[in-house]
Design a protein around this motif. Sequence first.
Motif, PDB file in Angstrom:
ATOM      1  N   GLY A 181      -9.523  65.168  23.160  1.00 51.70           N
ATOM      2  CA  GLY A 181     -10.421  64.071  23.530  1.00 51.70           C
ATOM      3  C   GLY A 181      -9.638  62.891  24.078  1.00 51.70           C
ATOM      4  O   GLY A 181     -10.046  62.234  25.038  1.00 51.70           O
ATOM      5  N   LEU A 184      -8.403  64.082  27.611  1.00 53.43           N
ATOM      6  CA  LEU A 184      -9.434  64.358  28.622  1.00 53.43           C
ATOM      7  C   LEU A 184     -10.443  63.229  28.755  1.00 53.43           C
ATOM      8  O   LEU A 184     -11.093  63.104  29.795  1.00 53.43           O
ATOM      9  CB  LEU A 184     -10.159  65.672  28.296  1.00 53.43           C
ATOM     10  CG  LEU A 184      -9.285  66.928  28.194  1.00 53.43           C
ATOM     11  CD1 LEU A 184     -10.141  68.162  27.947  1.00 53.43           C
ATOM     12  CD2 LEU A 184      -8.441  67.136  29.453  1.00 53.43           C
ATOM     13  N   THR A 186     -13.740  61.021  28.752  1.00 52.76           N
ATOM     14  CA  THR A 186     -15.073  61.489  29.157  1.00 52.76           C
ATOM     15  C   THR A 186     -15.105  61.774  30.651  1.00 52.76           C
ATOM     16  O   THR A 186     -16.163  61.914  31.240  1.00 52.76           O
ATOM     17  CB  THR A 186     -16.169  60.461  28.821  1.00 52.76           C
ATOM     18  OG1 THR A 186     -15.873  59.241  29.533  1.00 52.76           O
ATOM     19  CG2 THR A 186     -16.253  60.184  27.332  1.00 52.76           C
ATOM     20  N   GLU A 218     -18.490  65.281  23.199  1.00 54.42           N
ATOM     21  CA  GLU A 218     -17.910  63.931  23.198  1.00 54.42           C
ATOM     22  C   GLU A 218     -17.034  63.694  24.424  1.00 54.42           C
ATOM     23  O   GLU A 218     -16.729  62.566  24.769  1.00 54.42           O
ATOM     24  CB  GLU A 218     -17.097  63.698  21.921  1.00 54.42           C
ATOM     25  CG  GLU A 218     -17.931  63.355  20.699  1.00 54.42           C
ATOM     26  CD  GLU A 218     -18.936  64.417  20.334  1.00 54.42           C
ATOM     27  OE1 GLU A 218     -18.527  65.582  20.182  1.00 54.42           O
ATOM     28  OE2 GLU A 218     -20.142  64.114  20.225  1.00 54.42           O
ATOM     29  N   MET A 219     -16.617  64.777  25.072  1.00 55.37           N
ATOM     30  CA  MET A 219     -15.808  64.645  26.290  1.00 55.37           C
ATOM     31  C   MET A 219     -16.693  64.768  27.523  1.00 55.37           C
ATOM     32  O   MET A 219     -16.198  64.923  28.638  1.00 55.37           O
ATOM     33  CB  MET A 219     -14.701  65.699  26.300  1.00 55.37           C
ATOM     34  CG  MET A 219     -13.787  65.583  25.087  1.00 55.37           C
ATOM     35  SD  MET A 219     -12.742  67.047  24.882  1.00 55.37           S
ATOM     36  CE  MET A 219     -12.568  67.104  23.101  1.00 55.37           C
ATOM     37  N   ASN A 278     -12.900  59.301  21.415  1.00 56.58           N
ATOM     38  CA  ASN A 278     -11.763  59.570  22.285  1.00 56.58           C
ATOM     39  C   ASN A 278     -10.677  58.500  22.209  1.00 56.58           C
ATOM     40  O   ASN A 278      -9.683  58.581  22.914  1.00 56.58           O
ATOM     41  CB  ASN A 278     -12.223  59.747  23.728  1.00 56.58           C
ATOM     42  CG  ASN A 278     -13.167  60.934  23.860  1.00 56.58           C
ATOM     43  OD1 ASN A 278     -13.000  61.936  23.182  1.00 56.58           O
ATOM     44  ND2 ASN A 278     -14.168  60.810  24.696  1.00 56.58           N
TER      45      ASN A 278
END
Lengths: 416, 179
Positions: A181, A184, A186, A218-219, A278
């Motif tokens: 997270g 990466l 979002t 979440e990503m 993240n």
Amino acid sequence: MGQTIIEKIIQLHSKDEAVSGRIVWMDLDIRSARDFGGPNVVKHYEREYRDSPLADKSKTFFTFDLCAPACTLKYADNQQACRDFARRHGIEVFDVDRGIGSHVLIEEGLARPGSTIVGTDSHMNVLGAVGCFGQGMGDVDIAFAFKTGTTWFEVPESVKVVLIGKPSAATDAKDLTLFLGKELGTKKIALRSAEFYGETVKDLGLAGRITFCSMITEMAGIIGFIPEYGAELAGEMKRFSGRAFSPASADKDALYADSLKLDVTGLPPQVAVPPSPNSVKSLAEVRGTRIDSGFIGSCTNGRTEDFARAAEILRIRKVKKSVMLKVVPATRRVYEELLKRGILETLFESGAIVVNPGCGGCAEGHVGLTGKGETQISTGNRNFPGKQGKGRTYLASPAVVAASCVAGEIAGPEDL
Amino acid sequence: MEKDIRQGRIWVLLDKNGKIIEDIDTDQIYHNAHLHITDIAEMGQFALGNLEGWTDFPKKCQGGDIIIAGRNFGAGSSRQQAVDCFIALKVNALLAPSFSAIYFRNAVNSGFPVLGVRDLESLIAGKKFVSGDVIRFDVKTGQAENLSRGIPLKIEPMSSVQYEIFKAGDLFKYGKTLT
Ligand code: SF4
């Protein structure tokens, strides 16, 4: 031209050509609704289709997990409205005793590799863990799916992510996931399907894969797959479905929108700090942060292995007096395993509050909230402001949560 | 078609430092404390109720207004209420560089116009989108104009499925045209 995994799965369910970027009509193997979203699905269905039959009742389910059993009158009413609808239409309900819907679908052998499943749960893509294309959708979508058995979908582009190197021995799947997270964000896999390769992820069993794939949401990704697998996973999956495990793999000449390499060599335990899943730091950077409460559970870390890991730490220790630790198994089956293996007893004796399976502790409202000024450490997947109340939530692995609850501050097992 | 043309006063969702807010999640749009509500008319009062600096939005918003937000709008849960609360307030459209997949679908299926805008930051920096301005656009062609400033703009038009559903009214009505 070769196909990615997502293209292959969608192609098996569509007459349209499943090429990334195209909008196709896709047949759905399973459509489900939870106790949230479910009542609205019923409302839409009855308004639009009255008493007319569902496309296929054997492929339609309700799963109650959010507020289980109902802790407000409204939820009680809503669940009952779904039950009544289910009775009229002959649909099976995995009721408030069963636990988190997506996990129940895996345990029931309904979520299989290569199948398509939609539900009113934004973490339905956790099913990527078993090679199934799961997707969360809203209640309009699901009502339409109940009636037609199909949905429109833009075939997503895919990103290939290779994890290289071996993380430190202190880490587990959650640390890898949080690190992912962080790397990466979002943006990198937003609206895309991700395929993860590399020895570290290949070796993950079902619990670890669930953890890993659950946080693709979440990503901002559509879904994540781990195409390579070991004998452990194949065995677990066969036990659930009674069938040989044979997930799709991508063609060699499949087209990827992006290709990334992440080096996880020596990766230490990771912790997501509020207010975003993240915004991730290493344990060392947040060690010593005082906590008031802890939570182990959720669709991310609610499997038997997760609690077994916590129990290893809590076996000879006690949760600090000033700390409240909430333990919520993902499903009734997990609960049973914990009971039989003595893990529940260990957790109970350490001072934890152990409750019935479901989304409690993750979804606001059930199994308590955090108050203003409270700091919580959780194995969940979200720490957005207000998600579990007014407090601040850190996200970590079961081992770090358990150790922190003993220490009264963020800590790893090695600090005890 | 007349329905294709949208016009209204804009609200640009900026934070206290004047930066466009990205990754606005569904708990900030429509908090899960109100999920038990099933009547759309009741949902408007909670729109953006958990978004810092914008909790008074339902009071400020007038029917026909247009919201402009940062990328990945609607991240988080699958709740339809996060779209319905804007429909309840009679918001005209929502523009952002990108939306979460589920949020986008929910809006499309409800026939609520959600459209992409590229380079939003530079448009804001260039004062082409200022809260209070009135803009007009065509959902089918993406032709747009800031009427208050007389500046022509371009937004991303709807895809064909989105446009068909929008034209039919919602996914259910569209579905009925197929059989
Ligand atoms: S545990 Fe939390 S994130 Fe997972 S399905 Fe339940 S409410 Fe959603």
